[in-house]
Motif scaffolding. Sequence first.
Motif, PDB file in Angstrom:
ATOM      1  N   GLY A  20      40.478  58.254  34.335  1.00 49.86           N
ATOM      2  CA  GLY A  20      39.482  57.461  33.635  1.00 49.86           C
ATOM      3  C   GLY A  20      38.635  58.327  32.736  1.00 49.86           C
ATOM      4  N   PRO A  21      37.921  57.819  31.778  1.00 55.81           N
ATOM      5  CA  PRO A  21      38.020  56.435  31.314  1.00 55.81           C
ATOM      6  C   PRO A  21      39.334  56.245  30.562  1.00 55.81           C
ATOM      7  CG  PRO A  21      36.679  57.666  29.776  1.00 55.81           C
ATOM      8  CD  PRO A  21      37.058  58.610  30.898  1.00 55.81           C
ATOM      9  N   ILE A  61      36.651  61.112  39.035  1.00 56.40           N
ATOM     10  CA  ILE A  61      36.647  59.721  38.561  1.00 56.40           C
ATOM     11  C   ILE A  61      35.208  59.301  38.286  1.00 56.40           C
ATOM     12  CG2 ILE A  61      37.160  57.327  39.196  1.00 56.40           C
ATOM     13  CD1 ILE A  61      39.564  58.528  40.864  1.00 56.40           C
ATOM     14  N   MET A  62      34.299  59.675  39.194  1.00 58.64           N
ATOM     15  CA  MET A  62      32.891  59.363  38.996  1.00 58.64           C
ATOM     16  C   MET A  62      32.332  60.084  37.763  1.00 58.64           C
ATOM     17  SD  MET A  62      29.626  59.766  41.532  1.00 58.64           S
ATOM     18  CE  MET A  62      29.281  61.460  41.158  1.00 58.64           C
ATOM     19  N   ASN A 100      33.901  60.993  35.072  1.00 60.45           N
ATOM     20  CA  ASN A 100      34.394  60.278  33.890  1.00 60.45           C
ATOM     21  C   ASN A 100      33.639  58.969  33.680  1.00 60.45           C
ATOM     22  OD1 ASN A 100      36.535  61.679  32.462  1.00 60.45           O
ATOM     23  ND2 ASN A 100      37.697  61.536  34.359  1.00 60.45           N
ATOM     24  N   THR A 101      33.393  58.247  34.756  1.00 59.09           N
ATOM     25  CA  THR A 101      32.690  56.967  34.666  1.00 59.09           C
ATOM     26  C   THR A 101      31.251  57.157  34.195  1.00 59.09           C
ATOM     27  OG1 THR A 101      34.087  56.029  36.393  1.00 59.09           O
ATOM     28  CG2 THR A 101      32.005  54.901  35.951  1.00 59.09           C
ATOM     29  N   SER A 143      35.162  51.795  25.237  1.00 54.85           N
ATOM     30  CA  SER A 143      34.219  51.289  26.240  1.00 54.85           C
ATOM     31  C   SER A 143      33.087  52.278  26.527  1.00 54.85           C
ATOM     32  CB  SER A 143      34.951  50.955  27.531  1.00 54.85           C
ATOM     33  OG  SER A 143      35.443  52.149  28.132  1.00 54.85           O
ATOM     34  N   CYS A 144      33.190  53.495  26.026  1.00 53.01           N
ATOM     35  CA  CYS A 144      32.189  54.527  26.307  1.00 53.01           C
ATOM     36  C   CYS A 144      31.049  54.472  25.297  1.00 53.01           C
ATOM     37  CB  CYS A 144      32.825  55.905  26.287  1.00 53.01           C
ATOM     38  SG  CYS A 144      34.081  56.120  27.568  1.00 53.01           S
ATOM     39  N   SER A 173      42.733  60.407  30.640  1.00 50.97           N
ATOM     40  CA  SER A 173      41.334  60.820  30.568  1.00 50.97           C
ATOM     41  C   SER A 173      41.141  61.765  29.387  1.00 50.97           C
ATOM     42  CB  SER A 173      40.931  61.507  31.873  1.00 50.97           C
ATOM     43  OG  SER A 173      39.642  62.038  31.778  1.00 50.97           O
ATOM     44  N   CYS A 216      31.146  58.177  30.598  1.00 49.95           N
ATOM     45  CA  CYS A 216      31.458  57.032  29.737  1.00 49.95           C
ATOM     46  C   CYS A 216      30.295  56.043  29.664  1.00 49.95           C
ATOM     47  CB  CYS A 216      32.718  56.354  30.257  1.00 49.95           C
ATOM     48  SG  CYS A 216      33.289  54.973  29.261  1.00 49.95           S
ATOM     49  N   GLN A 217      29.772  55.672  30.817  1.00 49.18           N
ATOM     50  CA  GLN A 217      28.724  54.650  30.865  1.00 49.18           C
ATOM     51  C   GLN A 217      27.343  55.178  30.491  1.00 49.18           C
ATOM     52  OE1 GLN A 217      29.475  51.362  31.406  1.00 49.18           O
ATOM     53  NE2 GLN A 217      31.558  52.137  31.352  1.00 49.18           N
TER      54      GLN A 217
END
Length: 123
Positions: free
Chosen positions: A30-31, A7-8, A10-11, A36-37, A62, A14-15
């Motif tokens: 996620g994401p 999950i981290m 992917n986050t 949003s990426c 995902s 993305c970010q």
Amino acid sequence: GFSYGAIMSNTVGCQMGDVFRAIAPMAGSGPFSAASCKAPVAAWIAHGTADRTVQFSGGERSRDAWIMKNGCTTMSMPTDPSPCVTYQGCMAGYPVVWCQNEGAGHTQPSYGSSAIWKFFSQF
């Protein structure tokens, strides 16, 4: 990353897609929105169909987000190791690999480490 680490991954991908080149989430989610990426990120994703900790559908969402963000089509080709597939038409340098592990629960696939090393080595 595995589970929460996935999950981290992917986050972070993305970010901070302008910083990270590739991610390899296993049994995570996620994401859920490619919009949003920040940028495309090469992604190697694995998930077990019988995962009761992080739903399999989370892994599928995902996969679908990275397919969209990286400009891939929904057409795939088998790749090593089996049962993995690589999606076609992705932006150059931003492949998406999906490894659907039939009947597997919330576990890392036995081939995960070597396959991820091979995937990352191309960058």
